[in-house]
Design an enzyme around this catalytic site. Structure first.
Site, mmCIF file in Angstrom:
data_model
loop_
_atom_site.group_PDB
_atom_site.id
_atom_site.type_symbol
_atom_site.label_atom_id
_atom_site.label_comp_id
_atom_site.label_asym_id
_atom_site.label_seq_id
_atom_site.Cartn_x
_atom_site.Cartn_y
_atom_site.Cartn_z
ATOM 1 N N GLU A 97 -50.347 17.855 8.248
ATOM 2 C CA GLU A 97 -51.311 17.036 8.977
ATOM 3 C C GLU A 97 -52.624 16.900 8.205
ATOM 4 O O GLU A 97 -53.215 15.813 8.157
ATOM 5 C CB GLU A 97 -51.591 17.643 10.359
ATOM 6 N N CYS A 115 -54.297 22.521 12.876
ATOM 7 C CA CYS A 115 -53.972 21.094 12.775
ATOM 8 C C CYS A 115 -54.193 20.345 14.087
ATOM 9 O O CYS A 115 -54.519 19.159 14.083
ATOM 10 C CB CYS A 115 -52.532 20.928 12.306
ATOM 11 N N ALA A 165 -8.201 37.322 -14.258
ATOM 12 C CA ALA A 165 -8.046 38.761 -14.041
ATOM 13 C C ALA A 165 -8.961 39.574 -14.939
ATOM 14 O O ALA A 165 -9.400 40.668 -14.568
ATOM 15 C CB ALA A 165 -6.589 39.165 -14.262
ATOM 16 N N TRP A 180 -15.862 28.031 -17.123
ATOM 17 C CA TRP A 180 -16.449 27.668 -15.832
ATOM 18 C C TRP A 180 -15.345 27.327 -14.858
ATOM 19 O O TRP A 180 -14.356 26.692 -15.234
ATOM 20 C CB TRP A 180 -17.373 26.470 -16.001
ATOM 21 N N GLU A 213 -25.264 34.486 -4.376
ATOM 22 C CA GLU A 213 -24.320 33.855 -5.312
ATOM 23 C C GLU A 213 -23.187 34.769 -5.758
ATOM 24 O O GLU A 213 -22.336 34.346 -6.520
ATOM 25 C CB GLU A 213 -25.074 33.302 -6.529
ATOM 26 N N GLY A 218 -21.242 38.946 -6.382
ATOM 27 C CA GLY A 218 -19.837 38.612 -6.449
ATOM 28 C C GLY A 218 -19.097 38.828 -5.157
ATOM 29 O O GLY A 218 -19.676 38.827 -4.067
ATOM 30 N N ALA A 278 -20.032 41.900 1.891
ATOM 31 C CA ALA A 278 -21.015 42.741 2.580
ATOM 32 C C ALA A 278 -21.905 41.915 3.502
ATOM 33 O O ALA A 278 -22.213 42.329 4.627
ATOM 34 C CB ALA A 278 -21.862 43.492 1.554
#
Length: 325
Positions: free
Chosen positions: A54, A87, A167, A173, A254, A256, A262
């Site tokens: 504002e 505001c 494995a 990627w 991200e 593992g 978890a």
């Protein structure tokens, strides 16, 4: 859409420019029209939380705001702060005739007080149009207010058979350049990003934003570790529950697989980004560890698909956690 909802939608779109940069303040958007309906000011919460949307819009509008209408994605704040004026008071002083608000502010310092203050000053106030859309644009702020923790997004990039690596651990990627670029855009929308200590030890990931022009929006790097220590440039997080102590309102997890499990086991994932590449690995590393399911019934009705798109050749599906209330 009516003109009010169209202008509110525009204010909400403006608010997203501040995603991941305004905590502990919400990222708000504001558009000011003069009495003839011409746009005379627009603003969104600036990095660090000030100035507010504002204030930015009113500074642009100047005297042209008098008698006009303000469209705001969140109820204007009503409490005074050492960092700047409230505001609601600014809108009153500017002489606006009407304020249209998408969502009320759950912060106890404002929560209805901003609206009441405007109405006491004989300003017309309308509230509630596009409330869900506004809250979706400020998920981090609302999560902090409601749950005392950041809004958590878990990102998984897997093969069609649910693997995140061969494995032997090779993972670069799984997905292609377009999907990875989108991941970097997601990083730019979060204050913090987190991986497990195993991922840090094996991959030593940069976790930065590598999109031209957005490099400065790289999030703070966090690592989930029981040791309480982390390398320079990293913030240690002892357990998923400890994210409540992090200063930001949006956290991107991200990896593992054990870290992802978890957070899901602790029911702290609010949003899931599932990138899937059209490949089969077979015998690779699974994308998710044990989450303690006792039976399949417990797995159903927990996630709702909210978006799906293609980043050829890959596909992204976005899910939100279904919670009571």
């Amino acid at each position: 859409m009516t003109s009010d909802t169209a202008w509110l939608a525009a204010a909400i779109a403006l608010s997203r420019r501040g995603e991941g940069r305004t905590a502990p303040n919400p990222s708000v958007g504001c558009i000011l029209l003069d009495p003839s309906g011409r746009v005379v000011g627009r603003g969104w919460t600036q990095p660090g939380g000030r100035p507010h949307a504002e204030a930015m819009a009113l500074e642009q509008a100047g005297s042209a705001a008098r008698g006009g209408t303000a469209y705001v994605s969140l109820e204007p704040c009503a409490h005074e702060s050492a960092r700047g004026p409230c505001c609601a008071g600014l809108l009153i002083d500017a002489g606006v005739a009407r304020v249209v608000i998408a969502a009320g502010d759950p912060d106890s310092r404002t929560n209805g007080a901003g609206i009441a203050r405007l109405r006491t000053a004989r300003i017309a106030v309308d509230v509630g149009a596009l409330e869900r859309e506004a809250q979706a644009a400020m998920t981090g702020f609302f999560a902090r207010q409601r749950h005392g923790r950041p809004f958590v997004t878990l990102k998984l990039a897997t093969s069609l058979d649910g693997c995140i690596a061969l494995a032997d651990g090779t993972s670069q990627w799984i997905t292609g350049p377009a999907a990875r670029a989108h991941t970097h855009l997601e990083r730019a929308r979060h204050e913090q990003i987190l991986v497990g200590h195993g991922t840090l030890a094996v991959d030593n990931p940069r976790l930065d934003v590598r999109l031209p022009g957005l490099e400065a929006r790289s999030p703070t790097r966090c690592v989930l570790t029981r040791s309480g220590t982390a390398p320079d440039g990293w913030v240690p997080v002892g357990s998923p529950a400890d994210i409540a102590t992090l200063p930001g309102d949006r956290l991107l997890v991200e990896g593992g697989a054990q870290t992802a499990a978890a957070f899901i086991t602790a029911d702290l994932v609010d949003r899931l980004l599932l990138y899937r590449a059209p490949i089969l690995i077979g015998g690779g590393k699974p994308g998710l560890g044990d989450i303690g399911l006792g039976n399949l019934t417990e797995a159903h009705c927990r996630w709702r698909l909210t978006d799906a798109r293609s980043f050829a050749p890959d596909r992204l599906e976005v899910y939100e956690r279904v919670r009571a209330g």
